[in-house]
Design an enzyme around this catalytic site. Structure first.
Site, short mmCIF file in Angstrom:
data_model
loop_
_atom_site.label_atom_id
_atom_site.label_comp_id
_atom_site.label_asym_id
_atom_site.label_seq_id
_atom_site.Cartn_x
_atom_site.Cartn_y
_atom_site.Cartn_z
CB CYS A 28 -0.90 -0.06 1.24
SG CYS A 28 -1.74 1.48 1.64
CB CYS A 31 0.32 1.77 4.07
SG CYS A 31 -1.40 1.27 3.96
#
Length: 104
Positions: A28, A31
């Site tokens: 991600c 993230c």
């Protein structure tokens, strides 16, 4: 310091005081942007807030329990009860503002 938490240890890790858990995954992009911000906050607020992170791919039960559909999701608990959450990337200032509601 941000400590790793798992499905097995999450309830115990977030049972006392104010905690922020970063739900993330290695693949991600947002993230990976959020992670250093959470690290910085943990260095600044670590005496008032416990910071944990959970890899959602390795620990599917807890994210499912909280209905997490997008990552990064940051969940804030106070004395074991969810009091707030934010989804997506947030700046250090934004997160400090949210945490400020729960710490002096």
């Amino acid at each position: 310091m941000v400590s790793e938490t798992t499905d097995r240890t999450f309830d115990q890790d977030t049972a006392k005081g104010v905690t922020l858990t970063d739900f993330w995954a290695t693949w991600c992009g947002p993230c990976r942007m959020q992670s250093p911000v959470v690290e910085q906050l943990s260095n600044e607020l670590g005496d008032k807030v416990k910071f944990t992170k959970m890899d959602v791919d390795k620990n599917p039960e807890t994210p499912q329990k909280f209905g997490i559909m997008s990552i990064p999701t940051l969940i804030i608990k106070k004395d074991g009860r969810v009091v707030d959450s934010v989804v997506g990337y947030h700046s250090k200032g934004q997160l400090k503002k949210v945490l400020g509601k729960y710490v002096g």
